[in-house]
Scaffold this active site. Structure first.
Site, PDB file in Angstrom:
ATOM      1  N   GLU A  52       0.863  -1.180  -0.093  1.00  0.00           N
ATOM      2  CA  GLU A  52       0.016   0.158   0.044  1.00  0.00           C
ATOM      3  C   GLU A  52       0.659   1.300   0.066  1.00  0.00           C
ATOM      4  O   GLU A  52       0.586   2.374   0.776  1.00  0.00           O
ATOM      5  CB  GLU A  52      -0.879  -0.234   1.200  1.00  0.00           C
ATOM      6  CG  GLU A  52      -1.907  -1.400   1.086  1.00  0.00           C
ATOM      7  CD  GLU A  52      -2.652  -1.417   2.408  1.00  0.00           C
ATOM      8  OE1 GLU A  52      -2.801  -0.520   3.236  1.00  0.00           O
ATOM      9  OE2 GLU A  52      -3.468  -2.528   2.464  1.00  0.00           O
ATOM     10  N   GLU A 107      -6.311 -10.490  -1.168  1.00  0.00           N
ATOM     11  CA  GLU A 107      -7.026 -10.393   0.019  1.00  0.00           C
ATOM     12  C   GLU A 107      -8.584 -10.439  -0.043  1.00  0.00           C
ATOM     13  O   GLU A 107      -9.262  -9.673   0.204  1.00  0.00           O
ATOM     14  CB  GLU A 107      -6.592  -9.014   0.879  1.00  0.00           C
ATOM     15  CG  GLU A 107      -5.228  -8.921   1.071  1.00  0.00           C
ATOM     16  CD  GLU A 107      -4.772  -7.770   1.723  1.00  0.00           C
ATOM     17  OE1 GLU A 107      -5.667  -7.154   2.572  1.00  0.00           O
ATOM     18  OE2 GLU A 107      -3.452  -7.685   1.829  1.00  0.00           O
TER      19      GLU A 107
HETATM   20  O1  G3I Z   1      -3.371  -7.927  18.867  1.00  0.00           O
HETATM   21  C1  G3I Z   1      -4.481  -6.674  19.591  1.00  0.00           C
HETATM   22  C2  G3I Z   1      -4.855  -7.268  20.574  1.00  0.00           C
HETATM   23  O2  G3I Z   1      -3.889  -7.473  21.610  1.00  0.00           O
HETATM   24  C3  G3I Z   1      -5.936  -6.359  21.234  1.00  0.00           C
HETATM   25  O3  G3I Z   1      -6.463  -6.671  22.270  1.00  0.00           O
HETATM   26  C4  G3I Z   1      -7.004  -5.921  20.189  1.00  0.00           C
HETATM   27  C5  G3I Z   1      -8.197  -4.940  20.722  1.00  0.00           C
HETATM   28  O4  G3I Z   1      -8.512  -4.100  19.590  1.00  0.00           O
HETATM   29  O5  G3I Z   1      -6.382  -5.372  18.928  1.00  0.00           O
HETATM   30  C6  G3I Z   1      -5.340  -6.620  18.440  1.00  0.00           C
HETATM   31  O6  G3I Z   1      -4.980  -5.904  17.390  1.00  0.00           O
HETATM   32  C7  G3I Z   1      -5.525  -5.785  16.179  1.00  0.00           C
HETATM   33  C8  G3I Z   1      -5.174  -6.754  15.040  1.00  0.00           C
HETATM   34  O7  G3I Z   1      -5.950  -6.605  13.853  1.00  0.00           O
HETATM   35  C9  G3I Z   1      -5.083  -8.313  15.601  1.00  0.00           C
HETATM   36  O8  G3I Z   1      -6.508  -8.505  15.673  1.00  0.00           O
HETATM   37  C10 G3I Z   1      -5.834  -4.446  15.813  1.00  0.00           C
HETATM   38  O9  G3I Z   1      -6.413  -3.673  16.865  1.00  0.00           O
HETATM   39  C11 G3I Z   1      -6.497  -4.054  14.540  1.00  0.00           C
HETATM   40  O10 G3I Z   1      -6.341  -2.846  13.997  1.00  0.00           O
HETATM   41  C12 G3I Z   1      -5.997  -5.262  13.430  1.00  0.00           C
HETATM   42  O11 G3I Z   1      -6.649  -4.973  12.346  1.00  0.00           O
HETATM   43  C13 G3I Z   1      -6.037  -5.691  11.030  1.00  0.00           C
HETATM   44  C14 G3I Z   1      -5.591  -4.607  10.208  1.00  0.00           C
HETATM   45  O12 G3I Z   1      -5.128  -5.110   9.042  1.00  0.00           O
HETATM   46  C15 G3I Z   1      -4.715  -3.452  10.662  1.00  0.00           C
HETATM   47  O13 G3I Z   1      -4.777  -2.416   9.699  1.00  0.00           O
HETATM   48  C16 G3I Z   1      -6.819  -6.627  10.459  1.00  0.00           C
HETATM   49  O14 G3I Z   1      -6.877  -7.797  11.466  1.00  0.00           O
HETATM   50  C17 G3I Z   1      -6.137  -7.341   9.055  1.00  0.00           C
HETATM   51  O15 G3I Z   1      -7.080  -7.913   8.424  1.00  0.00           O
HETATM   52  C18 G3I Z   1      -5.918  -6.221   8.295  1.00  0.00           C
HETATM   53  O16 G3I Z   1      -5.491  -6.612   7.061  1.00  0.00           O
HETATM   54  C19 G3I Z   1      -4.942  -5.579   6.090  1.00  0.00           C
HETATM   55  C20 G3I Z   1      -3.765  -6.062   5.243  1.00  0.00           C
HETATM   56  O17 G3I Z   1      -2.924  -6.421   6.187  1.00  0.00           O
HETATM   57  C21 G3I Z   1      -3.310  -5.255   4.240  1.00  0.00           C
HETATM   58  N1  G3I Z   1      -4.597  -4.574   3.227  1.00  0.00           N
HETATM   59  C22 G3I Z   1      -5.765  -4.536   4.045  1.00  0.00           C
HETATM   60  C23 G3I Z   1      -6.239  -5.376   5.210  1.00  0.00           C
HETATM   61  C24 G3I Z   1      -7.607  -4.967   5.863  1.00  0.00           C
HETATM   62  O18 G3I Z   1      -7.432  -3.790   6.424  1.00  0.00           O
END
Ligand code: G3I
Length: 339
Positions: free
Chosen positions: A147, A253
């Protein structure tokens, strides 16, 4: 023959049934992958059963990102990632690394790094090369940079572009290739199917990289799409354009939202059929690409209960192949039994 019948779930999924005995990946000449959250894996879980039965490629949804692998300066945490790599080996699944360089999910120390240009360069290089070397022979391919382009086709302003200049992109690929010459290296981005301005910019940049002999072998088109947009004609045009690069193409994705406007909805048979039809068109179109360019397709999560979209957009959505109870949806059935 096993007949998998979806029960009405607590999240209102309608009944659907199809023969789910044959692995989904066996239907296609290219790998079919899924983004995995290892916290969901356990030998007795439906999550693990479906992930290993139907998918022969795995992308770690989060745990290979910098904040997980490189939480402190010079300190790497390999435990979860190594476990996932062993899991993939045990189940004959390809492991696609996601992602070395991104502007999100950075550890605090990296986001707040200060130092001379040489110190930035060393930090950037060591991060890429330590990770690539660690997984050499286990990770078949990497999303090296994720990105990096903005919606208007300009380079996104990130810590990397600010401190290393626009050449950071090229450098990332060269460093990764030096560390693991056998890994296939991808550039990965979203909206390439719906935003022709951004797509043209990314494709032009890739062409420049190819002319300069930069080791980039593939393009990941994320394909976070919906039943409303983009139109099928746009999807076909995007894949046609991407094909011109001659690079390997990864639909990296995939998910198909049925509630992009965030309304109060139930996943009616009509909405789920539209989702299935949209997905079937995408996969059919991908299937028509030259075999050498088909790196594979990857779904961004296994079941609707695992989708990032619900927490990220704070909306009810059902974008994946299996419902909240891990029952196959019409989209799965149509991909498993293409017409
Ligand atoms: O690990 C912590 C956990 O300890 C905490 O309790 C919890 C509370 O919110 O958060 C957890 O982290 C989260 C993480 O996912 C793991 O679940 C983050 O808040 C959350 O923001 C994060 O989101 C991920 C996101 O990328 C971050 O931008 C999504 O799961 C993931 O599917 C998403 O993937 C991205 C690709 O990498 C790139 N393209 C877009 C795609 C969708 O956004």
């Amino acid at each position: 023959m096993i007949l998998a019948a979806g029960l009405a779930s607590c999240r209102k999924a309608p009944l659907v049934s199809c023969d789910a005995a044959q692995p989904l990946f066996a239907v296609y000449p290219f790998p079919v992958g899924v983004a995995i959250n290892p916290a969901e894996l356990s030998p007795s879980s439906e999550y693990q059963r479906l992930a290993t039965q139907h998918f022969n490629s795995v992308t770690p949804e989060n745990i290979f990102k910098p904040s997980y692998l490189h939480p402190e300066a010079g300190q790497y945490d390999w435990a979860d990632a190594d476990q996932l790599a062993a899991f993939c080996r045990a189940h004959n699944q390809r492991l696609h690394g996601h992602t070395l360089i991104w502007h999100q999910q950075l550890p605090g120390w990296m986001a707040n790094f200060t130092g001379s240009p040489a110190a930035w360069e060393a930090m950037f290089r060591d991060h890429i090369q330590t990770i690539c070397r660690h997984f050499q022979g286990q990770v078949s391919s990497w999303d090296v940079v994720n990105e990096a382009f903005a919606a208007d086709g300009t380079l996104r302003s990130t810590i990397w572009s600010q401190h290393l200049g626009s050449s950071y992109l090229e450098k990332a690929f060269r460093y990764a290739h030096n560390a693991d010459p056998d890994a296939l290296l991808f550039y990965n981005d979203y909206d390439l199917e719906s935003n022709p301005v951004k797509r043209r910019a990314v494709l032009a940049w890739l062409q420049t990289m190819q002319l300069r002999g930069v080791p980039v072998q593939g393009l990941g088109l994320q394909m976070h799409i919906s039943i409303v947009s983009p139109e099928n004609t746009q999807l076909a045009e995007a894949l046609r354009d991407a094909q011109q690069t001659g690079l390997k193409l990864h639909l990296s994705e995939i998910d198909v939202a049925i509630n992009p406007l965030g309304q109060a909805i139930t996943p009616t048979p009509e909405l789920l059929q539209r989702q299935a039809d949209k997905l079937a068109f995408l996969v059919r179109t991908y299937r028509e690409l030259p075999r050498a360019q088909q790196f594979g397709i990857t779904f961004w999560g296994l079941s609707d209960g695992n989708t990032w979209q619900r927490s990220y957009y704070h909306r009810d959505d059902y974008p994946l192949l299996f419902d909240d109870n891990y029952q196959p949806k019409p989209a799965f059935c149509l991909l498993a039994h293409p017409r």
